[in-house]
Design a protein around this motif. Structure first.
Motif, PDB file in Angstrom:
ATOM      1  N   ALA A  51     -13.419   0.841   0.430  1.00  0.00           N
ATOM      2  CA  ALA A  51     -11.965   0.958   0.269  1.00  0.00           C
ATOM      3  C   ALA A  51     -11.518   0.476  -1.107  1.00  0.00           C
ATOM      4  CB  ALA A  51     -11.246   0.185   1.368  1.00  0.00           C
ATOM      5  N   TRP A  52     -12.177  -0.571  -1.619  1.00  0.00           N
ATOM      6  CA  TRP A  52     -11.732  -1.079  -2.927  1.00  0.00           C
ATOM      7  C   TRP A  52     -12.736  -0.856  -4.046  1.00  0.00           C
ATOM      8  CZ3 TRP A  52     -12.252  -4.565   1.250  1.00  0.00           C
ATOM      9  CH2 TRP A  52     -13.257  -5.519   1.159  1.00  0.00           C
ATOM     10  N   PHE A  53     -13.920  -0.345  -3.701  1.00  0.00           N
ATOM     11  CA  PHE A  53     -14.860   0.009  -4.770  1.00  0.00           C
ATOM     12  C   PHE A  53     -15.019   1.523  -4.916  1.00  0.00           C
ATOM     13  CE2 PHE A  53     -16.809  -4.366  -4.036  1.00  0.00           C
ATOM     14  CZ  PHE A  53     -16.274  -4.891  -5.191  1.00  0.00           C
ATOM     15  N   THR A  78      -7.825  -1.674   4.544  1.00  0.00           N
ATOM     16  CA  THR A  78      -7.322  -2.060   3.228  1.00  0.00           C
ATOM     17  C   THR A  78      -6.018  -1.313   2.983  1.00  0.00           C
ATOM     18  OG1 THR A  78      -9.547  -2.475   2.397  1.00  0.00           O
ATOM     19  CG2 THR A  78      -7.827  -2.062   0.756  1.00  0.00           C
ATOM     20  N   ALA A  79      -5.015  -2.044   2.514  1.00  0.00           N
ATOM     21  CA  ALA A  79      -3.705  -1.445   2.279  1.00  0.00           C
ATOM     22  C   ALA A  79      -3.298  -1.591   0.812  1.00  0.00           C
ATOM     23  CB  ALA A  79      -2.660  -2.100   3.180  1.00  0.00           C
ATOM     24  N   GLY A 102      -7.831  -1.425  14.593  1.00  0.00           N
ATOM     25  CA  GLY A 102      -7.711  -2.402  13.518  1.00  0.00           C
ATOM     26  C   GLY A 102      -6.572  -3.372  13.790  1.00  0.00           C
ATOM     27  N   ARG A 103      -6.706  -4.590  13.313  1.00  0.00           N
ATOM     28  CA  ARG A 103      -5.691  -5.592  13.612  1.00  0.00           C
ATOM     29  C   ARG A 103      -5.310  -6.454  12.404  1.00  0.00           C
ATOM     30  NH1 ARG A 103      -5.023  -2.776  17.113  1.00  0.00           N
ATOM     31  NH2 ARG A 103      -4.748  -3.129  19.344  1.00  0.00           N
ATOM     32  N   ALA A 104      -5.787  -6.109  11.223  1.00  0.00           N
ATOM     33  CA  ALA A 104      -5.444  -6.883  10.027  1.00  0.00           C
ATOM     34  C   ALA A 104      -5.676  -5.998   8.813  1.00  0.00           C
ATOM     35  CB  ALA A 104      -6.299  -8.139   9.938  1.00  0.00           C
ATOM     36  N   VAL A 105      -5.130  -6.399   7.670  1.00  0.00           N
ATOM     37  CA  VAL A 105      -5.356  -5.624   6.447  1.00  0.00           C
ATOM     38  C   VAL A 105      -5.848  -6.536   5.324  1.00  0.00           C
ATOM     39  CG1 VAL A 105      -3.588  -3.924   7.014  1.00  0.00           C
ATOM     40  CG2 VAL A 105      -3.019  -5.852   5.530  1.00  0.00           C
ATOM     41  N   ARG A 106      -6.664  -5.964   4.470  1.00  0.00           N
ATOM     42  CA  ARG A 106      -7.071  -6.605   3.226  1.00  0.00           C
ATOM     43  C   ARG A 106      -6.134  -6.158   2.125  1.00  0.00           C
ATOM     44  NH1 ARG A 106     -12.199  -9.248   1.282  1.00  0.00           N
ATOM     45  NH2 ARG A 106     -13.310  -9.611   3.218  1.00  0.00           N
ATOM     46  N   LEU A 107      -5.736  -7.089   1.290  1.00  0.00           N
ATOM     47  CA  LEU A 107      -4.994  -6.771   0.075  1.00  0.00           C
ATOM     48  C   LEU A 107      -5.873  -7.174  -1.112  1.00  0.00           C
ATOM     49  CD1 LEU A 107      -1.419  -8.071   1.047  1.00  0.00           C
ATOM     50  CD2 LEU A 107      -2.482  -5.851   1.534  1.00  0.00           C
ATOM     51  N   MET A 108      -6.124  -6.220  -2.004  1.00  0.00           N
ATOM     52  CA  MET A 108      -7.014  -6.442  -3.152  1.00  0.00           C
ATOM     53  C   MET A 108      -6.280  -6.048  -4.437  1.00  0.00           C
ATOM     54  SD  MET A 108      -9.818  -7.488  -1.607  1.00  0.00           S
ATOM     55  CE  MET A 108     -11.175  -7.276  -2.763  1.00  0.00           C
ATOM     56  N   MET A 112      -7.701  -3.364  -7.272  1.00  0.00           N
ATOM     57  CA  MET A 112      -7.116  -2.029  -7.085  1.00  0.00           C
ATOM     58  C   MET A 112      -5.877  -1.802  -7.947  1.00  0.00           C
ATOM     59  SD  MET A 112      -7.799  -1.689  -2.963  1.00  0.00           S
ATOM     60  CE  MET A 112      -7.764   0.096  -2.895  1.00  0.00           C
ATOM     61  N   LEU A 113      -5.655  -2.724  -8.877  1.00  0.00           N
ATOM     62  CA  LEU A 113      -4.648  -2.536  -9.931  1.00  0.00           C
ATOM     63  C   LEU A 113      -3.235  -2.319  -9.387  1.00  0.00           C
ATOM     64  CD1 LEU A 113      -6.704  -0.336 -12.436  1.00  0.00           C
ATOM     65  CD2 LEU A 113      -6.503  -2.821 -12.331  1.00  0.00           C
ATOM     66  N   TRP A 114      -2.785  -3.267  -8.583  1.00  0.00           N
ATOM     67  CA  TRP A 114      -1.371  -3.308  -8.227  1.00  0.00           C
ATOM     68  C   TRP A 114      -0.902  -4.751  -8.273  1.00  0.00           C
ATOM     69  CZ3 TRP A 114      -0.068  -5.330  -3.248  1.00  0.00           C
ATOM     70  CH2 TRP A 114      -1.108  -5.458  -2.329  1.00  0.00           C
ATOM     71  N   ASN A 115       0.292  -4.993  -7.837  1.00  0.00           N
ATOM     72  CA  ASN A 115       0.945  -6.260  -8.133  1.00  0.00           C
ATOM     73  C   ASN A 115       1.572  -6.830  -6.873  1.00  0.00           C
ATOM     74  OD1 ASN A 115       2.702  -8.294  -9.253  1.00  0.00           O
ATOM     75  ND2 ASN A 115       2.514  -7.220 -11.213  1.00  0.00           N
ATOM     76  N   LEU A 116       1.366  -8.119  -6.641  1.00  0.00           N
ATOM     77  CA  LEU A 116       1.954  -8.748  -5.460  1.00  0.00           C
ATOM     78  C   LEU A 116       3.418  -9.134  -5.662  1.00  0.00           C
ATOM     79  CD1 LEU A 116      -0.869 -11.077  -4.052  1.00  0.00           C
ATOM     80  CD2 LEU A 116       0.244  -9.175  -2.876  1.00  0.00           C
TER      81      LEU A 116
END
Lengths: 253, 261
Positions: A51-53, A78-79, A102-108, A112-116
């Motif tokens: 998902a992130w690679f 992954t979201a 699914g019951r949770a999400v990964r934030l990378m 993955m070049l985004w901003n929190l």
């Protein structure tokens, strides 16, 4: 499978080949289950490196295929923010994830070049908060300042912070005390001497989660870190798996 | 795979019932992060929970700080309060070679029989500032724990193992240059590979046993600085024989430190 005295539920595992891994590093579902068996781990919340690679939708699809019909693996999709159009809208993504188990999400965000920051992640965090879906974020993907912004804007969002370092206690303690919906994975490299004992004394056992960081790290490390913690067995059960069980059970499907 | 007795103890969170010596630990607190329970009593409490019989320690304010005398005194105090639980490394630091040797002799007179050196202080371990101390230690066959961090130090380490062949050279943080240090152990019988690494790399213990042999591997945790509890499971739950686990956990270190296993 060995049967330890505590029901171990790993919050920090990921399937698929990891960018930069050696050829010998395990990556398959069979590899993961073999490691879990060897180390007495009953269940794992798993994300997918693809998902992130590679690509987020591909990773989530592969994860769904791997975790389908498994009573030991729970999917952690992954979201990413949806405005750029490379995924379906966030509510639909979450709906699909929940339908797939699914019951949770990964934030990378770093990889993955985004901003929190709120202008970028606000809608995503709002959707996660509404459904009480935990957001798992490795600390190396963000900063305490960025997370402070997220948890200030979304104080009910349940954030699980993964892959802490043993060197960050002077920031970690005040941060955890300031944010009651922050949960901490006790996976490597949080190898602080008496780290679980000390955190439990300061913030209680309810926000500490057993984790392994599989496949980068040897799962036995996370197992012994939790099982040798010198705390009451009732607290150890929470950390070993009951806290994660509760969080996932409280997701509004 | 059916868990052996060591794995069963880890999975139950019970103390190990085999001799265990941790070859790499520290006492005291440090400038970069808090180590409030890295006192002699705090370390022994953790050791008791896991079943670690002895922990080899250096004073962190000397090993990675500017105060070797104060750090060494912490080690000496720990050996006084818990004589059967700790093994002491004396730390010597630049810039004065004679003062370094004098500090080692002061610690030796109070029972220390091992040396710890750290790159934190700057000079290579082959620098003249360490030479008198290393010659003294080598003549008495005392072991030396080196902080190693995979920084292209192979030539220097080979020189040490050759020049000071009487000492056992314990390479701390072996995972930092795994294949390099394994090749060094293959060339020099007086090189031992110590396991601590906060990343706890997957499969490391199995790889060390396969490539270097269990006789050359020492359990080390960087205790105090990091966690004995986290590092013990890498060996206790490793996919190796129980005989190899016992070598790594205690038998090899007992031999190196001249202790009954």
């Amino acid at each position: 499978m060995p049967t330890p005295g505590f029901d171990l539920f790993d919050c920090d595992a990921a399937l698929g080949r990891r960018h930069g891994a050696t050829a010998l590093e395990p990556h398959s579902k069979a590899d993961l289950l073999a490691s879990m068996d060897r180390c007495g781990i009953r269940r794992a919340l798993v994300a997918h490196h693809s998902a992130w690679f590679s690509e987020v939708n591909l990773g989530n699809r592969l994860l769904t295929e791997e975790t389908a019909a498994s009573d030991r693996l729970v999917g952690c999709w992954t979201a990413v923010p949806d405005d750029a159009g490379d995924t379906e809208r966030i509510p639909r993504v979450l709906q699909n994830m929940l339908a797939a188990g699914g019951r949770a999400v990964r934030l990378m965000p770093k990889t993955m070049l985004w901003n929190l920051a709120e202008w970028c992640s606000g809608k995503l965090c709002t959707s996660l908060q509404e459904r009480q879906i935990p957001a798992l974020i490795p600390l190396e993907e963000t900063s305490f300042d960025a997370l402070h912004g997220v948890l200030t804007h979304h104080p009910q969002l349940r954030v699980m912070l993964l892959q802490l370092s043993y060197r960050i206690d002077r920031e970690l303690y005040p941060f955890a005390l300031a944010h009651p919906n922050l949960y901490l994975s006790m996976s490597p490299r949080y190898s602080s001497h008496d780290g679980i004992e000390r955190l439990r004394d300061q913030i209680g056992p309810e926000r500490l989660l057993f984790g392994t960081r599989w496949p980068e790290s040897e799962p036995g490390a996370g197992v012994s870190f939790t099982l040798y913690a010198r705390i009451p067995d009732s607290d150890k059960r929470l950390i070993a798996g009951a806290n994660l069980d509760r969080l996932l059970a409280e997701v509004l499907a | 795979m059916k868990p052996d007795a060591i794995a069963r103890a880890v999975l139950a969170g019970k103390p190990l019932d085999v001799p265990v010596i941790d070859a790499h630990g520290h006492i005291g607190s440090w400038h970069q992060f808090p180590m409030p329970r890295s006192t002699s009593a705090g370390l022994v409490a953790a050791m008791d929970g896991i079943g670690i019989d002895r922990l080899a320690i250096s004073g962190i304010v000397g090993a990675c700080g500017m105060n070797p005398v104060e750090g060494n005194n912490m080690v000496l105090d720990a050996l006084t309060s818990h004589p059967d639980r700790f093994i002491g490394y004396a730390v010597v630091t630049p810039p004065n070679a004679d003062a370094a040797l004098a500090e080692f002799k002061r610690c030796e007179a109070r029972g220390l029989r091992a040396l710890k050196l750290h790159t934190w202080h700057g000079p290579l371990y082959t620098d003249a500032v360490y030479r008198p101390t290393l010659e003294y230690v080598n003549a008495r066959k005392y072991p030396v724990l080196l902080h190693t961090w995979g920084a292209g130090d192979m030539k220097m380490l080979a020189e040490l193992a050759t020049t000071y062949a009487g000492s056992m050279w314990i390479l701390g943080h072996t995972p930092s240059d795994l294949d390099g240090y394994i090749s060094l152990a293959a060339r020099f019988p007086n090189v031992a590979l110590e396991t601590c690494c906060s990343n706890a790399p997957f499969g490391l213990i199995e790889y060390l046993v396969a490539e270097a042999g269990a006789d050359r591997v020492l359990f080390g945790s960087d205790a105090g600085f990091t966690s004995m509890a986290m590092m013990i499971g890498r060996i206790g739950l490793a996919n190796i024989s129980v005989a190899d686990k016992q070598k790594i956990l205690g038998e090899n270190a007992a031999r190196i430190f001249g202790l009954a296993a």
